[in-house]
Design an enzyme around this catalytic site. Sequence first.
Site, PDB file in Angstrom:
ATOM      1  N   SER A  15       0.844  -1.189   0.000  1.00  0.00           N
ATOM      2  CA  SER A  15       0.000   0.000   0.000  1.00  0.00           C
ATOM      3  C   SER A  15       0.888   1.251   0.000  1.00  0.00           C
ATOM      4  O   SER A  15       1.686   1.414  -0.917  1.00  0.00           O
ATOM      5  CB  SER A  15      -0.964  -0.032   1.186  1.00  0.00           C
ATOM      6  OG  SER A  15      -1.984   0.928   1.036  1.00  0.00           O
TER       7      SER A  15
ATOM      8  N   ASP B 136      -8.619  -5.133  -6.044  1.00  0.00           N
ATOM      9  CA  ASP B 136      -8.311  -4.107  -5.046  1.00  0.00           C
ATOM     10  C   ASP B 136      -9.139  -2.840  -5.294  1.00  0.00           C
ATOM     11  O   ASP B 136      -9.005  -2.211  -6.342  1.00  0.00           O
ATOM     12  CB  ASP B 136      -6.818  -3.774  -5.113  1.00  0.00           C
ATOM     13  CG  ASP B 136      -6.338  -2.931  -3.942  1.00  0.00           C
ATOM     14  OD1 ASP B 136      -7.180  -2.307  -3.268  1.00  0.00           O
ATOM     15  OD2 ASP B 136      -5.121  -2.895  -3.708  1.00  0.00           O
TER      16      ASP B 136
ATOM     17  N   HIS C 128      -6.908  -5.741  -1.565  1.00  0.00           N
ATOM     18  CA  HIS C 128      -5.830  -4.922  -1.005  1.00  0.00           C
ATOM     19  C   HIS C 128      -5.082  -5.744   0.046  1.00  0.00           C
ATOM     20  O   HIS C 128      -5.255  -5.573   1.251  1.00  0.00           O
ATOM     21  CB  HIS C 128      -6.422  -3.656  -0.392  1.00  0.00           C
ATOM     22  CG  HIS C 128      -5.419  -2.566  -0.175  1.00  0.00           C
ATOM     23  ND1 HIS C 128      -4.758  -1.941  -1.214  1.00  0.00           N
ATOM     24  CD2 HIS C 128      -4.949  -1.994   0.957  1.00  0.00           C
ATOM     25  CE1 HIS C 128      -3.944  -1.024  -0.731  1.00  0.00           C
ATOM     26  NE2 HIS C 128      -4.030  -1.039   0.580  1.00  0.00           N
TER      27      HIS C 128
END
Length: 648
Positions: A487, A575, A607
């Site tokens: 991320s 995601d 994610h």
Amino acid sequence: MKMLRRVAIIALFLLAFVPQALADLPPLIPRDVLFGNPEKAAPKVSPNGKMLAYIAPDNGVLNVWVRTIGQQDDRVVTSDRKRGVRTFFWQQDSDHILYIQDQGGDENWHVYQTSLGSKETRDLTPFKGARADIVAINPNFPDQILVSINTRDPKLFDVYRIDLKSGKAEMDTQNPGDVSGWTADNDLQVRAAQIELPGGGNEIRVRDSVKSPWRTLQKWDVDDAFGWVAGFSPDNKNVWLVSTVDANAARLVEADMTTGKPKVVAEDNQYDVDDILRHPRKRTLEAVRFIRTRGEWMLIDKSLQADFDALKKVRDGDFSIISRDLADKTWIVAYLMDNGPVYYYAYDRGTKKSQLLFSNRPALEKYKLAQMQPISYQSRDGMTINGYLTLPIGVEPKNLPMVLYVHGGPWARDVWGLNSAVQWFANRGYAVLQVNYRGSTGYGKKHMLAARNEFAGKMHNDLIDGVNWAVEKGYADPKRVGIFGGSYGGYATLVGLTFTPNVFACGVDIVGPSNLATLIKSFPAYWQPFLHSSWYRYVGNPDDPKMAEDIRARSPLFKIEQIKAPLLIAQGANDPRVTQAESEQIVKAMRQANKPVEYIVYMDEGHGFARPENRLHFYAKAEEFLSKHLGGRFEPMQDIKGHAGVVK
């Protein structure tokens, strides 16, 4: 058997030729011990104190199991066959389990109810394309829950009251168009709302009853926008807020519902409030937790002093009370260790005795794990940066290959305690540096605000200053430093290889954005209320021509010509936060420029990687990649059935 013998021979062959320093490391910890499913985890006592529920695999997929306390009648009650159940709750009647689940990592959570008796499961929020989040569960209303759902408008969450007997969901409180979060009082009535104001900042609205009009209790400017409503006082006359208003660090205050005047309940000058503990039925405030270098509880209700003293003696770990029965006789307590699995105990308040239930990964207990050391250093502009250093066991802590392991968020932080990836790095021979760079949560408002407009700027400098600190201390070989993260940590990896190409020997990016403009424009509709106080405030609005060039300048996609080190990228196809396009565009650009990049897409993930088959496949690929470029040892990949990774 032939395949197993072949793998064993390959492993012995590889280890026979590793440098002597690596040969002194303890035995390899198999990846499935670190990244496979836990054996058992997340136990919760039933409200009536008679049953224990926990998560454990059933045919390789995590599901909810129950047992009668004092018996060995463990049985699985849910029947997920794909992603696994990771979050569940007891229904207050003690006869049902509630859990949430999405599809393929899309984060459109549904709330499910499973009967312990019949094992039948029903979807309580069967709204296609919508996301449901539990707002409140109340022991005084065992047949109802409040759930926020964005089925009416994808950008807005309304509150629904669900009848847990019939399954009927009725609108309870409609979103007027600007509410980002709801809070129910102790009578299961929605009486507080948090609003993200245009241009940033928050407004806290309350109402005296569900028939009364909403009114403003407090307004927070944009610098205090990371606070939240923590709940209501037992008599419902005051509201508890976690807020940085008039303080550097987020503190717990009790605000009068009529005047809004706050009274400080718990605070620390440097560290933010992390969590609060309340009585399960009386709803009185009992303790507040701060995470300094480790988690520490501040007792509010001194009658619990003997209990907390007894719990501190059980293990030298950071403990959390994760479940209690309504009579408050039995507590389920989790102990977080840095060099061992999570241990779960049942604590009897009457006798002040603790009984071990299980650890989440007992297979880890036969391995010697590395310890996590809190560290700090001064950034180049004089800010104190905190973090953690983990050194491999069995080798001299000098001139080691090192992995800079960057946390996501960026509004999050690294904490002390077992981290499977950290132990994996250390076991393979790497020093591991974790940095709570500016913008990380937990360290107060000044630390947070120092990250404004500093993506790929001072936030990245903090990471490089950490690498330099580790090199100057003699821990790290400057020629063998890799960067690894997911991320925001994936973005930091891309920034590291493009903005500071001479620092890192390689990088591993998991679901990291490459273009900040396309990232922000692709966020889910329900993120829109948060954009002003977070992304527009800290990065910029890509639709504003005055900001567009600066956003582009901070995006790694446009600096790929500077990349020198090899890169591994892993992406979840579904995601919703960092879409697949973020990885696709930088992979395409790098290949057109003949830059070294490996790319894996996990077709049934979002994610991050929930399914153990996908985790094992990814970490096998990453382990070989790191070994090739940093020199650590690795466990050869075996056949991993059921993974959804596609190498592109």
